[in-house]
Design a protein around this motif. Structure first.
Motif, PDB file in Angstrom:
ATOM      1  N   LEU A 130      14.091  31.937 -32.047  1.00 36.08           N
ATOM      2  CA  LEU A 130      13.898  32.865 -30.778  1.00 36.08           C
ATOM      3  C   LEU A 130      12.963  32.016 -29.935  1.00 36.08           C
ATOM      4  CD1 LEU A 130      14.418  35.446 -29.424  1.00 36.08           C
ATOM      5  CD2 LEU A 130      12.519  36.328 -30.526  1.00 36.08           C
ATOM      6  N   TYR A 131      11.730  31.407 -30.446  1.00 35.97           N
ATOM      7  CA  TYR A 131      10.859  30.975 -29.572  1.00 35.97           C
ATOM      8  C   TYR A 131       9.930  30.160 -30.637  1.00 35.97           C
ATOM      9  CZ  TYR A 131       7.361  34.718 -30.240  1.00 35.97           C
ATOM     10  OH  TYR A 131       6.538  35.903 -31.052  1.00 35.97           O
ATOM     11  N   LYS A 178      20.873  34.720 -36.371  1.00 33.37           N
ATOM     12  CA  LYS A 178      19.877  34.383 -37.773  1.00 33.37           C
ATOM     13  C   LYS A 178      19.667  32.948 -37.710  1.00 33.37           C
ATOM     14  CE  LYS A 178      20.008  38.766 -39.196  1.00 33.37           C
ATOM     15  NZ  LYS A 178      18.769  39.786 -39.118  1.00 33.37           N
ATOM     16  N   ASN A 199      15.244  34.207 -34.576  1.00 35.65           N
ATOM     17  CA  ASN A 199      16.212  35.529 -33.673  1.00 35.65           C
ATOM     18  C   ASN A 199      16.540  36.553 -35.005  1.00 35.65           C
ATOM     19  OD1 ASN A 199      18.243  36.750 -32.191  1.00 35.65           O
ATOM     20  ND2 ASN A 199      17.975  35.260 -30.675  1.00 35.65           N
ATOM     21  N   ASP A 200      16.241  37.668 -34.487  1.00 34.29           N
ATOM     22  CA  ASP A 200      16.722  38.745 -35.528  1.00 34.29           C
ATOM     23  C   ASP A 200      18.348  38.930 -35.338  1.00 34.29           C
ATOM     24  OD1 ASP A 200      14.356  39.411 -36.419  1.00 34.29           O
ATOM     25  OD2 ASP A 200      13.773  40.855 -34.823  1.00 34.29           O
ATOM     26  N   GLN A 213      17.996  25.536 -32.136  1.00 36.38           N
ATOM     27  CA  GLN A 213      17.733  26.430 -30.761  1.00 36.38           C
ATOM     28  C   GLN A 213      18.606  25.579 -29.826  1.00 36.38           C
ATOM     29  OE1 GLN A 213      14.307  26.676 -27.746  1.00 36.38           O
ATOM     30  NE2 GLN A 213      13.994  28.598 -28.984  1.00 36.38           N
ATOM     31  N   GLN A 268      19.034  30.839 -35.429  1.00 37.03           N
ATOM     32  CA  GLN A 268      18.525  30.342 -34.172  1.00 37.03           C
ATOM     33  C   GLN A 268      16.991  30.753 -34.175  1.00 37.03           C
ATOM     34  OE1 GLN A 268      20.167  28.244 -31.336  1.00 37.03           O
ATOM     35  NE2 GLN A 268      20.951  27.666 -33.162  1.00 37.03           N
ATOM     36  N   ASP A 289       9.333  31.775 -34.448  1.00 43.22           N
ATOM     37  CA  ASP A 289       9.768  32.838 -34.870  1.00 43.22           C
ATOM     38  C   ASP A 289      11.683  32.772 -34.801  1.00 43.22           C
ATOM     39  OD1 ASP A 289       7.449  33.993 -35.461  1.00 43.22           O
ATOM     40  OD2 ASP A 289       7.290  35.298 -33.757  1.00 43.22           O
TER      41      ASP A 289
END
Length: 200
Positions: A138-139, A134, A130-131, A162, A136, A128
């Motif tokens: 998220l996990y 943009k 990162n909101d 990441q 990167q 997913d």
């Protein structure tokens, strides 16, 4: 050649951790320590990090923390210096303070891995974004690398997709294990992100 995520060893409750409280001395720039950019110019000299009173007291070669930093001992710094090019890691000296407010003389450093390598195989990985950041991840639920994009001489690098994630080449990972670097956990790539798979 295989590559492995360098993650914090949170399995041994005796290990000391950095306290999760905010470091005002970093003046809002602490995030730069996980982006692969040089920080020595602004990093405070003599900076003291508190050890958590909620955790153990055993000092390890890699001190776990919630900041995403690699806090390394003199021993681990020496190994990394032998195994990596001189300009690839910036070592920022810090001191550690116990919950009883004693500042320890044992030297530690933030090993700030410089630069990034963009080598995630986006089609085969499961993740997913990162909101807010943009570019990167998220996990990850699953991370697959395109090893053709990794320079052959690189043994340790930040993943560009990441940047807080540090990856270690197999031969360096083996040396860290063989030399009993306490607190260093080299994870199998297939297992990385497994804690998120059941949530999907």
């Amino acid at each position: 050649m295989s590559y492995y995520p360098w993650v914090h060893d949170d399995e041994d409750e005796s290990f000391a951790w950095l306290d999760a409280s905010r470091k005002e001395e970093l003046d809002g720039r602490g995030y730069l320590l996980s982006e692969g950019v040089r920080c020595a110019e602004w990093f405070p000299k003599g900076l003291v990090f508190d050890l958590s009173k909620e955790r153990g007291s055993t000092l390890t070669d890699s001190i776990p923390n919630s900041f995403g930093m690699r806090v390394v001992s003199e021993k681990l710094k020496g190994i990394l210096e032998q195994e990596t090019p001189a300009d690839s890691i910036e070592y920022l000296p810090i001191r550690l303070r116990t919950p009883r407010r004693k500042v320890l003389t044992t030297p530690y450093y933030i090993a700030n891995v410089l630069g990034t390598v963009a080598c995630m195989d986006a089609k085969k990985s499961d993740f997913d974004m990162n909101d807010i950041l943009k570019n990167q991840v998220l996990y990850f639920r699953r991370l697959v690398l395109n090893e053709k994009k990794i320079p052959k001489d690189v043994k340790l690098f930040r993943l560009a997709e990441q940047t807080r994630l540090i990856l270690v080449r197999g031969d360096l990972g083996k040396r860290l294990v063989d030399e009993d670097c306490l607190g260093v956990l080299i994870q199998e790539l297939e297992d990385f992100g497994s804690e998120f798979r059941e949530r999907a």
